[in-house]
Design an enzyme around this catalytic site. Structure first.
Site, PDB file in Angstrom:
ATOM      1  N   ARG A 280     -14.586 -15.279 -16.631  1.00  0.00           N
ATOM      2  CA  ARG A 280     -15.968 -15.197 -16.716  1.00  0.00           C
ATOM      3  C   ARG A 280     -16.177 -15.375 -18.330  1.00  0.00           C
ATOM      4  NH1 ARG A 280     -17.046 -11.055 -14.177  1.00  0.00           N
ATOM      5  NH2 ARG A 280     -18.036 -11.796 -12.321  1.00  0.00           N
TER       6      ARG A 280
ATOM      7  N   ILE B 188       1.121  -9.592  -0.334  1.00  0.00           N
ATOM      8  CA  ILE B 188      -0.045  -9.450  -1.041  1.00  0.00           C
ATOM      9  C   ILE B 188      -1.125 -10.017  -0.263  1.00  0.00           C
ATOM     10  CG2 ILE B 188       1.066  -9.614  -3.284  1.00  0.00           C
ATOM     11  CD1 ILE B 188      -0.213 -12.521  -3.436  1.00  0.00           C
ATOM     12  N   ASP B 189      -0.927 -10.491   0.928  1.00  0.00           N
ATOM     13  CA  ASP B 189      -1.987 -11.231   1.798  1.00  0.00           C
ATOM     14  C   ASP B 189      -2.963 -10.412   2.645  1.00  0.00           C
ATOM     15  OD1 ASP B 189      -0.751 -13.619   0.696  1.00  0.00           O
ATOM     16  OD2 ASP B 189       0.255 -13.901   2.510  1.00  0.00           O
TER      17      ASP B 189
ATOM     18  N   GLU C 276     -19.883 -15.099  -7.706  1.00  0.00           N
ATOM     19  CA  GLU C 276     -20.958 -15.817  -7.561  1.00  0.00           C
ATOM     20  C   GLU C 276     -20.980 -16.213  -5.892  1.00  0.00           C
ATOM     21  OE1 GLU C 276     -20.450 -15.855 -10.937  1.00  0.00           O
ATOM     22  OE2 GLU C 276     -22.171 -14.423 -10.905  1.00  0.00           O
TER      23      GLU C 276
ATOM     24  N   ARG D 221      12.967   2.503  -2.188  1.00  0.00           N
ATOM     25  CA  ARG D 221      13.568   3.690  -2.925  1.00  0.00           C
ATOM     26  C   ARG D 221      12.841   4.660  -2.003  1.00  0.00           C
ATOM     27  NH1 ARG D 221      10.153   7.341  -5.559  1.00  0.00           N
ATOM     28  NH2 ARG D 221      11.132   8.534  -7.342  1.00  0.00           N
TER      29      ARG D 221
ATOM     30  N   MET E  74      -4.487 -16.825  -4.056  1.00  0.00           N
ATOM     31  CA  MET E  74      -3.479 -16.692  -2.787  1.00  0.00           C
ATOM     32  C   MET E  74      -4.122 -15.913  -1.506  1.00  0.00           C
ATOM     33  SD  MET E  74       0.495 -16.312  -4.362  1.00  0.00           S
ATOM     34  CE  MET E  74       1.214 -17.849  -4.787  1.00  0.00           C
ATOM     35  N   GLY E  75      -3.155 -15.945  -0.454  1.00  0.00           N
ATOM     36  CA  GLY E  75      -3.344 -15.106   0.851  1.00  0.00           C
ATOM     37  C   GLY E  75      -2.966 -15.885   2.001  1.00  0.00           C
TER      38      GLY E  75
HETATM   39  O1  F6P Z   1       2.806 -14.334   1.656  1.00  0.00           O
HETATM   40  C1  F6P Z   1       2.534 -14.323   0.299  1.00  0.00           C
HETATM   41  C2  F6P Z   1       2.267 -15.452  -0.365  1.00  0.00           C
HETATM   42  O2  F6P Z   1       2.324 -15.326  -1.859  1.00  0.00           O
HETATM   43  C3  F6P Z   1       1.076 -16.420  -0.049  1.00  0.00           C
HETATM   44  O3  F6P Z   1      -0.131 -15.688  -0.521  1.00  0.00           O
HETATM   45  C4  F6P Z   1       1.334 -17.894  -0.660  1.00  0.00           C
HETATM   46  O4  F6P Z   1       0.709 -18.491   0.281  1.00  0.00           O
HETATM   47  C5  F6P Z   1       2.865 -17.847  -0.151  1.00  0.00           C
HETATM   48  O5  F6P Z   1       3.660 -16.421  -0.284  1.00  0.00           O
HETATM   49  C6  F6P Z   1       3.596 -18.534  -1.484  1.00  0.00           C
HETATM   50  O6  F6P Z   1       4.869 -18.808  -1.027  1.00  0.00           O
HETATM   51  P1  F6P Z   1       5.944 -19.323  -2.261  1.00  0.00           P
HETATM   52  O7  F6P Z   1       6.430 -17.833  -2.802  1.00  0.00           O
HETATM   53  O8  F6P Z   1       7.358 -19.357  -1.058  1.00  0.00           O
HETATM   54  O9  F6P Z   1       5.430 -20.576  -2.734  1.00  0.00           O
END
Ligand code: F6P
Length: 329
Positions: free
Chosen positions: A165, A137-138, A198, A31, A180-181
Site C-alpha cells: 500500500r 495455510i489454506d 479495497e 513436537r 494462495m489458498g
Molecule cells: O496447499 C497449500 C498451498 O500452498 C496452496 O495454497 C498452493 O496452491 C499450493 O500449496 C502450492 O503448492 P506447491 O508448493 O506444490 O507449489
C-alpha cells in the site's frame, strides 16, 4: 467433547508424519505428538518426507530431544512431499509394509485435505489406525474452523499488503495482490479484510470486473491515491487480472504474487498453541486405539471429526466473513 484418550495406552509404537504443502506450526504439532507419546511411555517414529518417505522407508525413531528447538520454526523438520505413487493401492501396500516392519501400530498424519485423503485410503486397507491433523495455510479442511499455519500465513500476507500500500500510494497505482489458498478464498478473504483492501476477489463469490474498474476510476478522480485488490489464486490469475484492470481503468497497475513466502516463517502464538493442543489430542487418541478421526477446532474448542466426512466434503467459505467483507470492504 467426547474424551477420546481414555487414559490407557493400547499401542506400543506410533509414527508421525507431515505431508503435502508445509505450513507454519507443523513442527509445533509434531513436537506435541512426540512429547505426549513419550510421556505416556509409547515409542514414536518420524516418517520423513511424507508418503514418499513412507514408501522409501525413511523412518526414524524420535526422542524428546529430537523435537527441541523446534516450536518457533516454520517448515517441517520431518520434511514433506507430494507423492503420486501413494495414490495407487500398490504404493499404499508398500508404505503399510514399511510401517509394520518398524512395529508401528498407529499413525498421525499432519497435512491438508489431499494428505488426509491419503490417510483415509490407507485406513480403508486396514492394518493401522489413523488420526489426522489439519495442516495447511489454506484453511480448507472440512469440519474445522482452523488449520495449522493459516494464522501465520494470513499475518504474512497482511504484512506484505501493508508494504504494498505504501508504494501504491506513492505512485497513485492500483496494486493487485495474488494470495494462495488453492481453491479456497479463506486466506484472501481474511488477509483482505485485515489489511483494509479495497477489493477482495475469491472463488466463492461472484464479482463484476467492469463495475469494479468504473468505481476505481471514479475514486481516483476524487483524489484516491491507491487501490489494493486482493485476489485468491483459486479465483483468477493475478497477472491476468492486472492486465484487465490496467486496460479498463487506464491507471498504472502492478501485480504482486505473494507465492511461497506465505508458507514460511516462524509460527504465530495462535498457530503454536493450537498446533500444540491438536498434537497432544492426536497422540492421546492414537495411543488409546482411536482411529479415523481428524482433530480440529470449532468455536475455540478442540473437536474430533470423522476422517471420511472430512475428506469427502468441501469446506465452504464462512458466510460471516463474506458478510463482513460486504460491509467493510
Ligand atoms: O496447499 C497449500 C498451498 O500452498 C496452496 O495454497 C498452493 O496452491 C499450493 O500449496 C502450492 O503448492 P506447491 O508448493 O506444490 O507449489
Amino acid at each position: 467433547m467426547e474424551d477420546l484418550s481414555g487414559g490407557i495406552s493400547v499401542l506400543n509404537a506410533i509414527a508421525v508424519m507431515t505431508s503435502g504443502g508445509d505450513s507454519p506450526g507443523m513442527n509445533a504439532a509434531a513436537r506435541a505428538v512426540v512429547r505426549t507419546a513419550l510421556y505416556e511411555g509409547v515409542k514414536v517414529f518420524g516418517i520423513q518426507n511424507g508418503y514418499k518417505g513412507m514408501l522409501n522407508d525413511e523412518i526414524i525413531e524420535l526422542q524428546r530431544r529430537s523435537v527441541s528447538d523446534l516450536i518457533q520454526r516454520g517448515g517441517t523438520f520431518l520434511g514433506t512431499a507430494r507423492c503420486k505413487e501413494f495414490k495407487t493401492e500398490e504404493g499404499r501396500r508398500k508404505g503399510l509394509d514399511n510401517l509394520q516392519k518398524h512395529g508401528i501400530e498407529g499413525l498421525v498424519i499432519i497435512g491438508g485435505d489431499g494428505s488426509l485423503t491419503g490417510g483415509s485410503l490407507l485406513s480403508k486397507m486396514g492394518g493401522i489406525p489413523i488420526v489426522g491433523l489439519p495442516g495447511t495455510i489454506d484453511n480448507d479442511v472440512w469440519g474445522t474452523d482452523y488449520t495449522i499455519g493459516c494464522d501465520t500465513a494470513a499475518n504474512t500476507a497482511v504484512e506484505a499488503i501493508n508494504k504494498l500500500r505504501d508504494t501504491a500510494s506513492a505512485h497513485k497505482r492500483i496494486m493487485v495482490v495474488e494470495v494462495m489458498g488453492h481453491t479456497s478464498g479463506w486466506l484472501a478473504m481474511v488477509s483482505g479484510i485485515a489489511s483494509g483492501a479495497e477489493y477482495i476477489i475469491v472463488p466463492e463469490v461472484k464479482y463484476n470486473i467492469d463495475e469494479m474498474c468504473e468505481e476505481i476510476v471514479e475514486s481516483y478522480k476524487k483524489g484516491r491515491r491507491y487501490t489494493i485488490i486482493v485476489v485468491a489464486e483459486g479465483a483468477c490469475s493475478g497477472v491476468g487480472l492486472k492486465n484487465v484492470v490496467q486496460e479498463k481503468t487506464g491507471i498504472d497497475t502492478r501485480v504482486s504474487i505473494l507465492g511461497h513466502i506465505q508458507r514460511g516463517g516462524s509460527p504465530t502464538v495462535e498457530d503454536r498453541m493450537k498446533a500444540s493442543q491438536l498434537g497432544e489430542r492426536a497422540a492421546l487418541a492414537i495411543i488409546s486405539g482411536v482411529s479415523n478421526v481428524v482433530f480440529g477446532f470449532d468455536e475455540g474448542k478442540v473437536v474430533s471429526i470423522n476422517l471420511f466426512d472430512s475428506v469427502n466434503n468441501k469446506k465452504p467459505l464462512d458466510p460471516e466473513l463474506v458478510r463482513l467483507a460486504s460491509v467493510l470492504v
